[in-house]
Design a protein around this motif. Structure first.
Motif, PDB file in Angstrom:
ATOM      1  N   PRO A   1       0.805  -1.231   0.000  1.00  0.00           N
ATOM      2  CA  PRO A   1       0.000   0.000   0.000  1.00  0.00           C
ATOM      3  C   PRO A   1       0.834   1.276   0.000  1.00  0.00           C
ATOM      4  N   LEU A   2       2.106   1.190   0.357  1.00  0.00           N
ATOM      5  CA  LEU A   2       2.912   2.410   0.465  1.00  0.00           C
ATOM      6  C   LEU A   2       3.876   2.592  -0.700  1.00  0.00           C
ATOM      7  N   SER A   3       3.865   1.673  -1.650  1.00  0.00           N
ATOM      8  CA  SER A   3       4.957   1.686  -2.626  1.00  0.00           C
ATOM      9  C   SER A   3       4.877   2.840  -3.628  1.00  0.00           C
ATOM     10  N   ASN A   4       3.720   3.510  -3.737  1.00  0.00           N
ATOM     11  CA  ASN A   4       3.655   4.682  -4.614  1.00  0.00           C
ATOM     12  C   ASN A   4       4.032   5.979  -3.912  1.00  0.00           C
ATOM     13  N   LEU A   5       4.377   5.898  -2.632  1.00  0.00           N
ATOM     14  CA  LEU A   5       4.655   7.110  -1.860  1.00  0.00           C
ATOM     15  C   LEU A   5       6.153   7.356  -1.776  1.00  0.00           C
ATOM     16  N   ASP A   6       6.541   8.624  -1.581  1.00  0.00           N
ATOM     17  CA  ASP A   6       7.971   8.900  -1.455  1.00  0.00           C
ATOM     18  C   ASP A   6       8.472   8.446  -0.078  1.00  0.00           C
ATOM     19  N   ALA A   7       9.800   8.409   0.069  1.00  0.00           N
ATOM     20  CA  ALA A   7      10.424   7.778   1.239  1.00  0.00           C
ATOM     21  C   ALA A   7       9.961   8.406   2.553  1.00  0.00           C
ATOM     22  N   LYS A   8       9.840   9.732   2.561  1.00  0.00           N
ATOM     23  CA  LYS A   8       9.469  10.425   3.796  1.00  0.00           C
ATOM     24  C   LYS A   8       8.032  10.077   4.207  1.00  0.00           C
ATOM     25  N   LEU A   9       7.156  10.060   3.206  1.00  0.00           N
ATOM     26  CA  LEU A   9       5.759   9.711   3.480  1.00  0.00           C
ATOM     27  C   LEU A   9       5.622   8.268   3.953  1.00  0.00           C
ATOM     28  N   ARG A  10       6.450   7.389   3.350  1.00  0.00           N
ATOM     29  CA  ARG A  10       6.379   5.977   3.755  1.00  0.00           C
ATOM     30  C   ARG A  10       6.669   5.830   5.237  1.00  0.00           C
ATOM     31  N   VAL A  11       7.630   6.605   5.737  1.00  0.00           N
ATOM     32  CA  VAL A  11       7.988   6.513   7.151  1.00  0.00           C
ATOM     33  C   VAL A  11       6.806   6.946   8.019  1.00  0.00           C
ATOM     34  N   SER A  12       6.152   8.066   7.638  1.00  0.00           N
ATOM     35  CA  SER A  12       5.041   8.524   8.485  1.00  0.00           C
ATOM     36  C   SER A  12       3.832   7.597   8.339  1.00  0.00           C
ATOM     37  N   MET A  13       3.658   7.025   7.146  1.00  0.00           N
ATOM     38  CA  MET A  13       2.534   6.088   6.978  1.00  0.00           C
ATOM     39  C   MET A  13       2.772   4.795   7.761  1.00  0.00           C
ATOM     40  N   ARG A  14       4.040   4.390   7.863  1.00  0.00           N
ATOM     41  CA  ARG A  14       4.329   3.193   8.672  1.00  0.00           C
ATOM     42  C   ARG A  14       3.922   3.428  10.121  1.00  0.00           C
ATOM     43  N   ALA A  15       4.216   4.631  10.621  1.00  0.00           N
ATOM     44  CA  ALA A  15       3.835   4.961  11.996  1.00  0.00           C
ATOM     45  C   ALA A  15       2.311   4.940  12.133  1.00  0.00           C
TER      46      ALA A  15
ATOM     47  N   VAL B   1       1.570  -7.330   2.359  1.00  0.00           N
ATOM     48  CA  VAL B   1       2.579  -7.762   1.380  1.00  0.00           C
ATOM     49  C   VAL B   1       3.521  -6.615   1.049  1.00  0.00           C
ATOM     50  N   THR B   2       4.822  -6.882   1.102  1.00  0.00           N
ATOM     51  CA  THR B   2       5.813  -5.882   0.672  1.00  0.00           C
ATOM     52  C   THR B   2       7.092  -6.577   0.212  1.00  0.00           C
ATOM     53  N   HIS B   3       7.857  -5.872  -0.667  1.00  0.00           N
ATOM     54  CA  HIS B   3       9.182  -6.401  -0.999  1.00  0.00           C
ATOM     55  C   HIS B   3      10.245  -5.676  -0.179  1.00  0.00           C
ATOM     56  N   ASP B   4       9.793  -4.724   0.664  1.00  0.00           N
ATOM     57  CA  ASP B   4      10.696  -3.846   1.409  1.00  0.00           C
ATOM     58  C   ASP B   4      10.973  -4.443   2.801  1.00  0.00           C
ATOM     59  N   GLN B   5      12.226  -4.828   3.019  1.00  0.00           N
ATOM     60  CA  GLN B   5      12.555  -5.511   4.279  1.00  0.00           C
ATOM     61  C   GLN B   5      12.407  -4.610   5.497  1.00  0.00           C
ATOM     62  N   VAL B   6      12.733  -3.322   5.326  1.00  0.00           N
ATOM     63  CA  VAL B   6      12.601  -2.397   6.455  1.00  0.00           C
ATOM     64  C   VAL B   6      11.127  -2.285   6.852  1.00  0.00           C
ATOM     65  N   GLU B   7      10.288  -2.156   5.837  1.00  0.00           N
ATOM     66  CA  GLU B   7       8.851  -2.089   6.092  1.00  0.00           C
ATOM     67  C   GLU B   7       8.385  -3.353   6.819  1.00  0.00           C
ATOM     68  N   ALA B   8       8.853  -4.503   6.346  1.00  0.00           N
ATOM     69  CA  ALA B   8       8.464  -5.776   6.965  1.00  0.00           C
ATOM     70  C   ALA B   8       8.864  -5.804   8.432  1.00  0.00           C
ATOM     71  N   MET B   9      10.100  -5.390   8.710  1.00  0.00           N
ATOM     72  CA  MET B   9      10.623  -5.482  10.077  1.00  0.00           C
ATOM     73  C   MET B   9       9.977  -4.467  11.010  1.00  0.00           C
ATOM     74  N   THR B  10       9.569  -3.298  10.484  1.00  0.00           N
ATOM     75  CA  THR B  10       8.972  -2.294  11.380  1.00  0.00           C
ATOM     76  C   THR B  10       7.475  -2.538  11.588  1.00  0.00           C
ATOM     77  N   LEU B  11       6.828  -3.216  10.662  1.00  0.00           N
ATOM     78  CA  LEU B  11       5.376  -3.366  10.778  1.00  0.00           C
ATOM     79  C   LEU B  11       4.940  -4.702  11.376  1.00  0.00           C
ATOM     80  N   GLY B  12       5.671  -5.760  11.083  1.00  0.00           N
ATOM     81  CA  GLY B  12       5.143  -7.084  11.386  1.00  0.00           C
ATOM     82  C   GLY B  12       5.239  -7.490  12.848  1.00  0.00           C
ATOM     83  N   ASP B  13       4.169  -8.116  13.387  1.00  0.00           N
ATOM     84  CA  ASP B  13       4.326  -8.886  14.630  1.00  0.00           C
ATOM     85  C   ASP B  13       5.187 -10.094  14.289  1.00  0.00           C
TER      86      ASP B  13
END
Ligand code: ADP
Ligand code: ADP
Length: 226
Positions: free
Chosen positions: A161-175, A191-203
């Motif tokens: 869901p965040l892959s169309n957003l720029d890097a700064k927005l992705r960080v705030s959307m993750r929060a 679902v993501t291919h981004d490991q940072v996103e996976a590690m910050t979001l997933g239980d």
């Protein structure tokens, strides 16, 4: 809220590509599960099978203890968010949020209550009267998430869901996603291919490669034992 259990799930596309190979995965009630892996590893296919958008070739998928193999998407009590927002351009934010509930003939008062709660949670209160064209990409994606929230489904399914957003927005959307999950506690498959996103979001994080489950564990354990 509901658990989602995949048992020996295969997906073979016409032409013979085995996109998902004997997947066994139990997503617990209220858990935030991330499916991660390189492009083509079968993440979207797995999510689409849970949603009912793709038939499974063999195996079984159960949501809330009920086998859903033959249920169409609308009978699975799930809400999906994709990377393209699919908002109705001629409707305001408020109307976009309310539309799915109106279709379901929910009482006006209940619709208003849910729309207001979702708008508050996602910081959209001052944009309710705007149309999508007058919103930023991040705001549009918040509206798309709001449309999922107001339905109060058993589970959320999100595909990049965040892959169309720029890097700064992705960080705030993750929060925002973390906060939303803390508040609502709805079972989520993301679902993501981004490991940072996976590690910050997933239980927990499920790592796929060429359709095969490699590892499924908490971010901490994956970080300690890569
Ligand atoms: P990911 O989401 O991890 O990028 P996908 O689930 O989209 O992976 O794709 C997994 C594999 O299945 C890939 O090899 C892809 O080319 C193939 N695939 C995906 N959709 C189809 C389809 N509709 N028809 C045939 N092959 C497909
Ligand atoms: P729900 O309330 O079940 O989420 P929606 O009413 O939001 O359903 O949308 C119904 C379907 O129409 C969805 O598949 C959605 O992706 C699609 N859709 C939403 N907005 C648009 C649009 N502007 N143009 C085309 N299709 C859309």
């Amino acid at each position: 809220m509901a658990s989602i259990v995949l048992s020996n799930v295969d997906k073979i596309y016409a032409g013979g590509v085995k996109a998902v190979n004997n997947l066994n995965l139990e997503i617990k009630d209220g858990e935030f599960m991330v499916l991660v892996g390189p492009s083509g590893c079968g993440k979207s296919t797995a999510l689409r099978m849970i949603a009912g958008l793709e038939d499974i070739s063999s195996g079984e998928i159960a949501i809330g203890g009920k086998v859903v193999n033959h249920l169409p998407p609308k009978d699975r009590d799930i809400a999906m968010v994709f990377q393209n927002y699919a908002l109705y351009p001629h409707m305001t934010v408020e109307e976009n949020l309310a539309f799915g509930l109106k279709l379901r003939k929910m009482p006006k008062q209940e619709i208003q209550k849910r729309v207001n709660e979702a708008a508050k949670m996602l910081g959209l209160e001052q944009y309710l009267k705007r149309k999508p064209a007058a919103l930023s990409g991040g705001q549009r994606q918040r509206v798309a998430m709001g449309r999922a929230i107001v339905r109060e489904p058993q589970a959320f399914l999100m595909d990049e869901p965040l892959s169309n957003l720029d890097a700064k927005l992705r960080v705030s959307m993750r929060a925002s996603l973390n906060q939303m999950h803390e508040r609502l506690g709805v079972t989520t498959v993301y679902v993501t291919h981004d490991q940072v996103e996976a590690m910050t979001l997933g239980d927990r994080v499920c790592v796929l490669r060429e359709g095969v489950l490699q590892q499924v564990d908490t971010p901490q354990n994956l970080f300690d034992n890569p």
